[in-house]
Scaffold this active site. Sequence first.
Site, PDB file in Angstrom:
ATOM      1  N   HIS A 156       0.832  -1.207   0.000  1.00 45.15           N
ATOM      2  CA  HIS A 156       0.000   0.000   0.000  1.00 45.15           C
ATOM      3  C   HIS A 156       0.869   1.260   0.000  1.00 45.15           C
ATOM      4  CE1 HIS A 156       0.926   1.000   4.171  1.00 45.15           C
ATOM      5  NE2 HIS A 156       0.778  -0.285   4.458  1.00 45.15           N
ATOM      6  N   GLU A 190      -1.552  -6.939   8.155  1.00 48.07           N
ATOM      7  CA  GLU A 190      -0.155  -6.766   8.545  1.00 48.07           C
ATOM      8  C   GLU A 190       0.144  -7.547   9.817  1.00 48.07           C
ATOM      9  OE1 GLU A 190       2.826  -6.620   8.026  1.00 48.07           O
ATOM     10  OE2 GLU A 190       3.389  -4.535   7.638  1.00 48.07           O
TER      11      GLU A 190
END
Length: 199
Positions: free
Chosen positions: A9, A79
Site C-alpha cells: 500500500h 499486517e
Amino acid sequence: MGDLFLVRHGETEWSRSGRHTGLTDVPLTEHGREQARGLVPLIRSHRIGAAFVSPFQRARETAELIGLHEVRVDPDLHEWDYGGYEGITTVEIHRSRPDWFLFTDGVAPGPPEHPGETPEEVGERADRVLARVEAAFANTEGCVVLVAHGHFLRVLTARHLGLPPSHGALFQLGTGTLCRLGTEHGRPVIAAWNVRPPS
C-alpha cells in the site's frame, strides 16, 4: 504457477514516521494516493486473473486506485500483529531492547484484541494465502495480485521461495511499490522487486 504480483500500500502518516502499523486502520496520505496512482501503468499492462486485498483501508484504497475492481478481501493479508509494539518506532523499542529484531524476536505481548504474532505465526498466515493463490491460478488465466503490507509481504515472499519466515528480513519493501514473483525452470524466483513507476 503464473506471475504473482505484490503491491505494498501507499504511504500513511505512520509509515512515514516509522511507527509499526499492524492492526491500526490508518488511511493513506495524499502522497500515498499518488504512489498508488503511479502504479496503474505497471498493472494495466498485465492480464489480472484474480486479486486479493487486506481488509485495512490503506490496502483497499490502494487496490482501488491502481484499478483493481473485482478484489477479494482476505483477512489473512493483514499486517503483522505488533502487539505491544503497535504504534511504536524501532528507535523507541531499541531504547529498552537494543538488539531487538522483528523477524527473529517477534513482538512484546499486547492487549487481548491484538496480542501480537511470532514470525512463525505470520508465516502460517502467508502459507494459507499462498495456498489460495495456487488455487486461483488453477481456476483462472492471468496473473494474481496481492495488495497488502510491507512486513507481511516480506514474510510471504520468503515462504514462496521455501525459506523460513525470518528470511523476510532480506527483502526491503517500500510503500507504493510493485514486486513480481515467478518461476524459472519450475522453481520459484523473484522476477522484479520494489518497482516504482519511472519518474
